[in-house]
Design an enzyme around this catalytic site. Structure first.
Site, PDB file in Angstrom:
ATOM      1  N   GLU A   1      45.661 123.759   8.473  1.00  0.00           N
ATOM      2  CA  GLU A   1      45.777 122.431   9.073  1.00  0.00           C
ATOM      3  C   GLU A   1      46.062 121.413   7.983  1.00  0.00           C
ATOM      4  O   GLU A   1      45.308 121.283   7.023  1.00  0.00           O
ATOM      5  CB  GLU A   1      44.511 122.025   9.835  1.00  0.00           C
ATOM      6  CG  GLU A   1      44.674 120.649  10.492  1.00  0.00           C
ATOM      7  CD  GLU A   1      43.488 120.175  11.314  1.00  0.00           C
ATOM      8  OE1 GLU A   1      43.659 119.208  12.088  1.00  0.00           O
ATOM      9  OE2 GLU A   1      42.386 120.751  11.180  1.00  0.00           O
TER      10      GLU A   1
ATOM     11  N   GLU B   1      43.474 118.344   2.956  1.00  0.00           N
ATOM     12  CA  GLU B   1      43.160 116.920   3.159  1.00  0.00           C
ATOM     13  C   GLU B   1      43.049 116.262   1.786  1.00  0.00           C
ATOM     14  O   GLU B   1      42.670 116.918   0.811  1.00  0.00           O
ATOM     15  CB  GLU B   1      41.849 116.787   3.942  1.00  0.00           C
ATOM     16  CG  GLU B   1      41.347 115.380   4.179  1.00  0.00           C
ATOM     17  CD  GLU B   1      42.337 114.515   4.936  1.00  0.00           C
ATOM     18  OE1 GLU B   1      42.913 113.628   4.289  1.00  0.00           O
ATOM     19  OE2 GLU B   1      42.528 114.729   6.148  1.00  0.00           O
TER      20      GLU B   1
ATOM     21  N   ASP C   1      49.941 110.075  10.108  1.00  0.00           N
ATOM     22  CA  ASP C   1      50.112 108.629  10.126  1.00  0.00           C
ATOM     23  C   ASP C   1      51.495 108.297  10.678  1.00  0.00           C
ATOM     24  O   ASP C   1      52.507 108.772  10.161  1.00  0.00           O
ATOM     25  CB  ASP C   1      49.968 108.076   8.700  1.00  0.00           C
ATOM     26  CG  ASP C   1      49.800 106.558   8.693  1.00  0.00           C
ATOM     27  OD1 ASP C   1      50.641 105.864   9.301  1.00  0.00           O
ATOM     28  OD2 ASP C   1      48.836 106.071   8.088  1.00  0.00           O
TER      29      ASP C   1
ATOM     30  N   ASP D   1      50.210 110.498  18.862  1.00  0.00           N
ATOM     31  CA  ASP D   1      49.943 109.575  19.965  1.00  0.00           C
ATOM     32  C   ASP D   1      50.881 108.369  19.900  1.00  0.00           C
ATOM     33  O   ASP D   1      50.614 107.350  20.524  1.00  0.00           O
ATOM     34  CB  ASP D   1      48.477 109.111  19.958  1.00  0.00           C
ATOM     35  CG  ASP D   1      48.093 108.420  18.659  1.00  0.00           C
ATOM     36  OD1 ASP D   1      48.639 108.790  17.591  1.00  0.00           O
ATOM     37  OD2 ASP D   1      47.232 107.520  18.682  1.00  0.00           O
TER      38      ASP D   1
ATOM     39  N   SER E   1      37.270 112.756  17.869  1.00  0.00           N
ATOM     40  CA  SER E   1      36.973 111.334  18.018  1.00  0.00           C
ATOM     41  C   SER E   1      38.252 110.510  17.904  1.00  0.00           C
ATOM     42  O   SER E   1      38.428 109.514  18.613  1.00  0.00           O
ATOM     43  CB  SER E   1      35.960 110.891  16.957  1.00  0.00           C
ATOM     44  OG  SER E   1      36.404 111.208  15.654  1.00  0.00           O
ATOM     45  N   PHE E   2      39.176 110.927  17.045  1.00  0.00           N
ATOM     46  CA  PHE E   2      40.440 110.209  16.889  1.00  0.00           C
ATOM     47  C   PHE E   2      41.256 110.258  18.175  1.00  0.00           C
ATOM     48  O   PHE E   2      41.763 109.237  18.644  1.00  0.00           O
ATOM     49  CB  PHE E   2      41.246 110.814  15.742  1.00  0.00           C
ATOM     50  CG  PHE E   2      42.543 110.093  15.478  1.00  0.00           C
ATOM     51  CD1 PHE E   2      42.612 109.054  14.566  1.00  0.00           C
ATOM     52  CD2 PHE E   2      43.708 110.439  16.172  1.00  0.00           C
ATOM     53  CE1 PHE E   2      43.799 108.377  14.340  1.00  0.00           C
ATOM     54  CE2 PHE E   2      44.901 109.759  15.957  1.00  0.00           C
ATOM     55  CZ  PHE E   2      44.946 108.731  15.037  1.00  0.00           C
ATOM     56  N   GLU E   3      41.370 111.437  18.756  1.00  0.00           N
ATOM     57  CA  GLU E   3      42.162 111.576  19.981  1.00  0.00           C
ATOM     58  C   GLU E   3      41.500 110.812  21.131  1.00  0.00           C
ATOM     59  O   GLU E   3      42.192 110.208  21.963  1.00  0.00           O
ATOM     60  CB  GLU E   3      42.340 113.047  20.353  1.00  0.00           C
ATOM     61  CG  GLU E   3      43.322 113.276  21.475  1.00  0.00           C
ATOM     62  CD  GLU E   3      43.703 114.732  21.663  1.00  0.00           C
ATOM     63  OE1 GLU E   3      44.366 115.050  22.673  1.00  0.00           O
ATOM     64  OE2 GLU E   3      43.340 115.567  20.806  1.00  0.00           O
TER      65      GLU E   3
END
Length: 292
Positions: A95, A120, A170, A206, A272-274
């Site tokens: 990921e 990350e 981003d 999104d 939580s982001f989605e």
């Protein structure tokens, strides 16, 4: 990760490999000056339980990467040996931009038969990921603090990855910043390099404008085919819904006749982001590309 302006492409070299290593390339953004280096890099100081998690679990779960000048660069001579790291041969899922580790840790717990690598640059996010791994007692997850293009360009062996995930990169939604977006044609080449034949590249965003760019990148790449080409078009298209709502774009009322969108990936937990994106009324776009 910090993002940097593009510089001219070198006159030679394999497009699926990193730029040649020269003193000039060993700058704070590593050896991929033509490629934005993943997500925005935020603060890296650890405090409280995050520092404790790092102190207690980094030795077990953090891949020790030799650097260039920058603390997120990867020396091009370093190659990740998944079999040695995990002590077995298993399908590897990577990921890019793992954030707080919600998606990858949940997937690792649900699929102990797979190995997972979280990439990350945000050290507090990695510390959170370590906490999640340790709380569940997982042995099939590792994390690395590194620039994504360098991980894909040299660190991972060619054809060594079963699935590559890029969820909610981003969007750089202002037109003047679109050149900073991670997923572009050059990134597709890097993704193709690490994925095994038949391997899967999963994307989600999104932002409708970025979703169209992702779809075009997949369509234009000679290395991939869209697993859902032509599907979810017309009134069923999430892009049609975005154009109707005008939440993140002008409400035009147009209809997306192209489609190509995938159903929501069931293997991605609702992070939580989605949840925040959904609460704001934004539409979620999924794409699935298969390596030829």
């Amino acid at each position: 990760m910090s993002e940097h302006p593009e510089s001219p492409a070198p006159a030679h070299g394999d497009p699926l490999q990193g730029n040649p290593v020269t003193p000039g390339s060993q700058a704070s953004f590593g050896t991929y000056r033509r490629q934005p280096v993943s997500f925005v890099r935020r603060g890296t100081r650890l405090q409280g339980r995050r520092q404790t998690a790092w102190d207690e679990h980094a030795d077990a779960y953090v891949v020790d990467v030799p650097r260039h000048v920058a603390d997120t660069s990867v020396h091009p001579d370093f190659v990740f040996d998944a079999a040695a790291e995990f002590g077995r041969a298993a399908p590897l899922v990577v990921e890019i931009g793992s954030g707080l580790g919600e998606a990858i840790v949940a997937a690792a717990e649900a699929h102990p038969e797979h190995d997972f690598l979280a990439v990350e640059v945000y050290k507090p996010g990695l510390a959170n990921t370590l906490l999640r791994i340790a709380q569940r007692g997982l042995t099939n997850v590792r994390v690395v603090q590194a620039n994504a293009p360098e991980v894909l360009g040299t660190m991972l062996p060619a054809g060594s990855v079963a699935e590559l995930w890029v969820f909610f990169p981003d969007p750089w939604h202002k037109s003047k910043h679109h050149k900073r977006r991670l997923v572009r044609d050059s990134f597709a080449d890097l993704a193709a390099r690490v994925l095994a034949p038949g391997g899967v590249w999963r994307l989600a965003t999104d932002w409708s404008g970025y979703a169209q760019q992702l779809r075009e990148v997949v369509a234009d790449s000679p290395h991939f085919r869209n697993a859902h080409d032509g599907e979810l078009a017309g009134s069923a298209s999430p892009l049609t819904a975005a154009w109707a709502s005008g939440v993140d774009c002008e409400a035009t009322g147009e209809v997306d006749e192209v489609g190509g969108w995938a159903p929501r990936f069931e293997g991605r937990v609702l992070t939580s982001f989605e949840n925040k994106a959904l609460a704001a009324g934004r539409v979620i776009f999924d794409l699935t590309a298969v390596r030829g």
